[in-house]
Design a protein around this motif. Structure first.
Motif, PDB file in Angstrom:
ATOM      1  N   VAL A 188      -4.970 -30.539 -25.835  1.00 33.07           N
ATOM      2  CA  VAL A 188      -4.728 -31.890 -25.344  1.00 33.07           C
ATOM      3  C   VAL A 188      -3.337 -32.318 -25.809  1.00 33.07           C
ATOM      4  O   VAL A 188      -2.947 -32.046 -26.948  1.00 33.07           O
ATOM      5  N   SER A 189      -2.596 -32.950 -24.933  1.00 31.36           N
ATOM      6  CA  SER A 189      -1.253 -33.392 -25.298  1.00 31.36           C
ATOM      7  C   SER A 189      -1.314 -34.789 -25.912  1.00 31.36           C
ATOM      8  O   SER A 189      -2.270 -35.542 -25.693  1.00 31.36           O
ATOM      9  N   LEU A 190      -0.296 -35.122 -26.658  1.00 37.61           N
ATOM     10  CA  LEU A 190      -0.222 -36.449 -27.262  1.00 37.61           C
ATOM     11  C   LEU A 190      -0.201 -37.517 -26.180  1.00 37.61           C
ATOM     12  O   LEU A 190      -0.818 -38.583 -26.325  1.00 37.61           O
ATOM     13  N   ARG A 191       0.463 -37.236 -25.093  1.00 42.18           N
ATOM     14  CA  ARG A 191       0.511 -38.194 -23.983  1.00 42.18           C
ATOM     15  C   ARG A 191      -0.883 -38.467 -23.428  1.00 42.18           C
ATOM     16  O   ARG A 191      -1.248 -39.616 -23.139  1.00 42.18           O
ATOM     17  N   ASP A 192      -1.682 -37.391 -23.293  1.00 40.43           N
ATOM     18  CA  ASP A 192      -3.048 -37.556 -22.772  1.00 40.43           C
ATOM     19  C   ASP A 192      -3.885 -38.424 -23.703  1.00 40.43           C
ATOM     20  O   ASP A 192      -4.709 -39.236 -23.250  1.00 40.43           O
ATOM     21  N   LEU A 193      -3.665 -38.269 -25.015  1.00 46.26           N
ATOM     22  CA  LEU A 193      -4.414 -39.071 -25.975  1.00 46.26           C
ATOM     23  C   LEU A 193      -4.005 -40.538 -25.920  1.00 46.26           C
ATOM     24  O   LEU A 193      -4.848 -41.439 -26.037  1.00 46.26           O
ATOM     25  N   ILE A 194      -2.717 -40.785 -25.731  1.00 45.32           N
ATOM     26  CA  ILE A 194      -2.213 -42.169 -25.702  1.00 45.32           C
ATOM     27  C   ILE A 194      -2.792 -42.947 -24.520  1.00 45.32           C
ATOM     28  O   ILE A 194      -3.145 -44.117 -24.650  1.00 45.32           O
ATOM     29  N   ILE A 195      -2.898 -42.261 -23.375  1.00 44.59           N
ATOM     30  CA  ILE A 195      -3.367 -42.969 -22.174  1.00 44.59           C
ATOM     31  C   ILE A 195      -4.897 -42.940 -22.030  1.00 44.59           C
ATOM     32  O   ILE A 195      -5.455 -43.603 -21.159  1.00 44.59           O
ATOM     33  N   ALA A 196      -5.568 -42.158 -22.876  1.00 46.73           N
ATOM     34  CA  ALA A 196      -7.029 -42.052 -22.771  1.00 46.73           C
ATOM     35  C   ALA A 196      -7.712 -43.270 -23.395  1.00 46.73           C
ATOM     36  O   ALA A 196      -7.140 -43.968 -24.236  1.00 46.73           O
ATOM     37  N   ASP A 197      -8.934 -43.520 -22.976  1.00 44.80           N
ATOM     38  CA  ASP A 197      -9.751 -44.597 -23.540  1.00 44.80           C
ATOM     39  C   ASP A 197     -10.101 -44.232 -24.985  1.00 44.80           C
ATOM     40  O   ASP A 197     -10.640 -43.150 -25.245  1.00 44.80           O
ATOM     41  N   PRO A 198      -9.785 -45.100 -25.962  1.00 41.73           N
ATOM     42  CA  PRO A 198     -10.069 -44.798 -27.372  1.00 41.73           C
ATOM     43  C   PRO A 198     -11.521 -44.453 -27.647  1.00 41.73           C
ATOM     44  O   PRO A 198     -11.826 -43.761 -28.631  1.00 41.73           O
ATOM     45  N   LYS A 199     -12.449 -44.921 -26.771  1.00 45.61           N
ATOM     46  CA  LYS A 199     -13.871 -44.663 -27.001  1.00 45.61           C
ATOM     47  C   LYS A 199     -14.318 -43.310 -26.433  1.00 45.61           C
ATOM     48  O   LYS A 199     -15.419 -42.845 -26.714  1.00 45.61           O
ATOM     49  N   GLU A 200     -13.453 -42.691 -25.619  1.00 41.58           N
ATOM     50  CA  GLU A 200     -13.796 -41.401 -25.021  1.00 41.58           C
ATOM     51  C   GLU A 200     -13.716 -40.287 -26.059  1.00 41.58           C
ATOM     52  O   GLU A 200     -13.046 -40.418 -27.090  1.00 41.58           O
ATOM     53  N   THR A 201     -14.383 -39.185 -25.782  1.00 38.70           N
ATOM     54  CA  THR A 201     -14.276 -38.019 -26.663  1.00 38.70           C
ATOM     55  C   THR A 201     -13.071 -37.169 -26.232  1.00 38.70           C
ATOM     56  O   THR A 201     -12.602 -37.260 -25.089  1.00 38.70           O
ATOM     57  N   VAL A 202     -12.600 -36.348 -27.168  1.00 37.04           N
ATOM     58  CA  VAL A 202     -11.459 -35.460 -26.874  1.00 37.04           C
ATOM     59  C   VAL A 202     -11.800 -34.503 -25.740  1.00 37.04           C
ATOM     60  O   VAL A 202     -10.929 -34.118 -24.955  1.00 37.04           O
ATOM     61  N   LYS A 203     -13.082 -34.151 -25.615  1.00 34.52           N
ATOM     62  CA  LYS A 203     -13.512 -33.200 -24.588  1.00 34.52           C
ATOM     63  C   LYS A 203     -13.120 -33.674 -23.184  1.00 34.52           C
ATOM     64  O   LYS A 203     -12.763 -32.865 -22.324  1.00 34.52           O
ATOM     65  N   LYS A 204     -13.181 -34.995 -22.957  1.00 32.98           N
ATOM     66  CA  LYS A 204     -12.841 -35.531 -21.632  1.00 32.98           C
ATOM     67  C   LYS A 204     -11.337 -35.503 -21.364  1.00 32.98           C
ATOM     68  O   LYS A 204     -10.902 -35.447 -20.216  1.00 32.98           O
ATOM     69  N   ALA A 205     -10.559 -35.566 -22.426  1.00 30.16           N
ATOM     70  CA  ALA A 205      -9.098 -35.622 -22.253  1.00 30.16           C
ATOM     71  C   ALA A 205      -8.448 -34.247 -22.289  1.00 30.16           C
ATOM     72  O   ALA A 205      -7.328 -34.082 -21.809  1.00 30.16           O
ATOM     73  N   MET A 206      -9.154 -33.248 -22.835  1.00 32.09           N
ATOM     74  CA  MET A 206      -8.520 -31.942 -23.040  1.00 32.09           C
ATOM     75  C   MET A 206      -8.580 -31.066 -21.791  1.00 32.09           C
ATOM     76  O   MET A 206      -9.362 -31.311 -20.868  1.00 32.09           O
ATOM     77  N   SER A 207      -7.758 -30.026 -21.814  1.00 34.22           N
ATOM     78  CA  SER A 207      -7.793 -29.001 -20.770  1.00 34.22           C
ATOM     79  C   SER A 207      -8.348 -27.726 -21.396  1.00 34.22           C
ATOM     80  O   SER A 207      -7.981 -27.359 -22.520  1.00 34.22           O
ATOM     81  N   THR A 208      -9.225 -27.055 -20.691  1.00 33.99           N
ATOM     82  CA  THR A 208      -9.830 -25.829 -21.223  1.00 33.99           C
ATOM     83  C   THR A 208      -9.029 -24.582 -20.843  1.00 33.99           C
ATOM     84  O   THR A 208      -9.326 -23.482 -21.319  1.00 33.99           O
ATOM     85  N   ARG A 209      -8.039 -24.760 -20.007  1.00 35.93           N
ATOM     86  CA  ARG A 209      -7.194 -23.617 -19.613  1.00 35.93           C
ATOM     87  C   ARG A 209      -6.039 -23.493 -20.602  1.00 35.93           C
ATOM     88  O   ARG A 209      -4.959 -24.040 -20.389  1.00 35.93           O
ATOM     89  N   VAL A 210      -6.274 -22.773 -21.659  1.00 35.23           N
ATOM     90  CA  VAL A 210      -5.298 -22.652 -22.743  1.00 35.23           C
ATOM     91  C   VAL A 210      -4.657 -21.271 -22.735  1.00 35.23           C
ATOM     92  O   VAL A 210      -5.358 -20.257 -22.696  1.00 35.23           O
ATOM     93  N   VAL A 211      -3.341 -21.243 -22.766  1.00 35.71           N
ATOM     94  CA  VAL A 211      -2.612 -19.982 -22.898  1.00 35.71           C
ATOM     95  C   VAL A 211      -2.388 -19.735 -24.379  1.00 35.71           C
ATOM     96  O   VAL A 211      -1.809 -20.573 -25.078  1.00 35.71           O
ATOM     97  N   SER A 212      -2.859 -18.610 -24.885  1.00 41.00           N
ATOM     98  CA  SER A 212      -2.727 -18.299 -26.304  1.00 41.00           C
ATOM     99  C   SER A 212      -2.144 -16.902 -26.486  1.00 41.00           C
ATOM    100  O   SER A 212      -2.023 -16.133 -25.522  1.00 41.00           O
ATOM    101  N   VAL A 213      -1.793 -16.568 -27.732  1.00 47.30           N
ATOM    102  CA  VAL A 213      -1.268 -15.234 -28.037  1.00 47.30           C
ATOM    103  C   VAL A 213      -2.087 -14.639 -29.180  1.00 47.30           C
ATOM    104  O   VAL A 213      -2.640 -15.361 -30.010  1.00 47.30           O
ATOM    105  N   ASP A 214      -2.151 -13.318 -29.203  1.00 49.85           N
ATOM    106  CA  ASP A 214      -2.889 -12.610 -30.242  1.00 49.85           C
ATOM    107  C   ASP A 214      -2.046 -12.479 -31.502  1.00 49.85           C
ATOM    108  O   ASP A 214      -0.812 -12.483 -31.452  1.00 49.85           O
ATOM    109  N   LEU A 215      -2.711 -12.364 -32.632  1.00 51.17           N
ATOM    110  CA  LEU A 215      -2.040 -12.238 -33.927  1.00 51.17           C
ATOM    111  C   LEU A 215      -1.026 -11.104 -33.961  1.00 51.17           C
ATOM    112  O   LEU A 215       0.025 -11.220 -34.598  1.00 51.17           O
TER     113      LEU A 215
END
Length: 453
Positions: A188-215
């Motif tokens: 979740v980006s900081l921008r998404d958190l700022i515009i989200a409803d404070p009462k909502e959970t992070v799950k509603k604001a986050m994206s599940t499509r995450v690009v990651s790298v291996d150790l």
């Protein structure tokens, strides 16, 4: 401070140094901390040892750490000798773990061990973990200072938490979300958190499509990934998808600089001797293997000329154009090498791309050879009065430049397939190889047409 706004940077530096000499503790601390960390570092570099001692008393270990991180390795080593071990331990406690690990990895084992012993146990363990990973991998360059969220966290609570924890985190522009098993679940980006409803959970604001790298992923591949997606940071996970760290874009910029210097050293056959502070003996020691190898290749070049001794004796004028053939072949091959290494470095070559690139380079070599051949076939008769000689040189140059681009583009591709850095197909190596090919072509054509001269 306001009365100094019209000063340029150099004048302001002199002003601060004068206040250091006057040992105005409060004023020096205020003016130094008002500066950007880079400007503080530049001032620090200009100080004498006595002036630095005063700065060490004025600034806290954490504040000195910000300066320390921007110094070159040799400067950092000098700094370490000037302060007591407890001060150093406190400073490393407040540094980001990846920066501390980078420095300690360059130090002697005994010195690094002593510093780690002076650090807090938790901080020292993080640094040891980073130092345990193989060099130039994601694990070695990641940072451990990042904020982890859970999908069930309330947005409002997260924002309150950020106000407290953000100063200690490497970045808060991207926040990574984990599940109960600490496995990466979203971002979740900081921008998404700022515009989200404070009462909502992070799950509603986050994206599940995450690009990651291996150790264990190579740092150069990570740099390509961040460049491709324009990321500010990327999460690092284990093979079980457990989140263990993040890599920020500023760390990747250091990687790009490091890889560029390494490739430049390979292409120029001067790897390891680019540091301006290295001694003449040290530079010669690192360059010697390449030079000796190229010297032996040069003996092959000399042998090629010796094989066509009769041709040279029959037409001594042929020797005049040997440097022209060799230089043109070497220069053209090096140009093709630079193109291929660059495209491999940025990851812009796929299966079809390789075929098209080699085809393009070959076409480029043919056209360059044709332009040069036509030019020489006009100039040589004017200066040497021989159309046959012009034909020999022009035809040789055409085939030589065509082959030079093939050699310059194919060799780094072969080396890359062997999982070796393609930059090791250095300019001098390609040049020498093309010299040999160019001379073989030149003297073969000259021998075949010798009867007409």
């Amino acid at each position: 401070m306001d009365q100094l706004t019209h000063y340029n940077r150099e004048e302001y530096k002199k002003y601060i140094i004068s206040k250091i000499d006057q040992q105005e503790t409060i004023h020096v601390h205020q003016t130094m901390m008002d500066l950007h960390p880079i400007d503080r570092t530049e001032i620090y570099r200009e100080l004498t040892e006595e002036q630095r001692r005063f700065i060490h008393e004025v600034l806290s270990p954490k504040e000195i750490g910000e300066i320390f991180d921007k110094l070159q390795t040799d400067e950092q080593t000098e700094f370490i000798r000037e302060v007591d071990s407890q001060y150093v331990g406190n400073m490393f406690d407040d540094m980001y773990a990846d920066d501390a690990a980078d420095f300690l990895a360059e130090m002697e084992e005994e010195t690094a061990s002593n510093i780690l012993q002076m650090m807090k146990q938790e901080e020292a363990e993080e640094v040891r973990e980073l130092m345990s990973y193989e060099e130039e991998t994601a694990g070695a360059i990641m940072t451990k200072e990042f904020i982890v969220l859970h999908s069930s966290d309330k947005v409002g609570e997260v924002m309150k938490r950020l106000r407290k924890e953000a100063p200690e985190a490497e970045t808060i522009y991207y926040l990574y979300v984990v599940d109960e098993g600490h496995k990466l679940a979203g971002v979740v980006s900081l921008r998404d958190l700022i515009i989200a409803d404070p009462k909502e959970t992070v799950k509603k604001a986050m994206s599940t499509r995450v690009v990651s790298v291996d150790l264990e992923e190579d740092q150069e591949d990570i740099a390509k990934l961040i460049r491709k997606y324009d990321f500010l940071a990327v999460p690092v996970v284990t093979t079980q998808n457990t989140l263990v760290g993040i890599i920020t874009v500023d760390d990747i910029m250091d990687v790009v600089e490091e890889e560029t210097e390494e490739d430049f050293g390979e292409i120029s056959a001067a790897r390891g001797s680019l540091d301006a502070k290295i001694s003449s003996f040290g530079a010669a020691k690192k360059r010697a293997p390449w030079i000796i190898m190229l010297m032996f290749l040069g003996l092959i070049t000399a042998n090629v000329i010796g094989q066509f001794e009769e041709t040279l004796e029959a037409v001594v004028l042929l020797s005049v154009f040997i440097p022209l053939i060799m230089d043109s072949a070497g220069n053209t091959g090096t140009q093709a090498l630079a193109v291929v290494v660059r495209r491999l470095a940025v990851g812009s070559i796929d299966g079809n791309g390789i075929k098209n690139m080699v085809k393009r380079e070959f076409g480029t070599g043919m056209l360059l050879g044709l332009f040069c051949a036509v030019t020489l076939m006009v100039l040589i008769p004017l200066f040497y009065g021989s159309f046959i000689l012009a034909g020999i040189v022009g035809l040789s140059l055409f085939f030589t430049l065509s082959m030079a681009t093939i050699v310059g583009s194919i060799i780094p591709l072969i080396i890359n397939k062997l999982k070796i850095d393609p930059a090791v197909a250095s300019g001098p190596f390609i040049t020498t190889l093309n010299d040999i090919i160019g001379l073989l072509i030149y003297f073969s054509i000259a021998t075949a047409l010798l009867q007409y001269m």
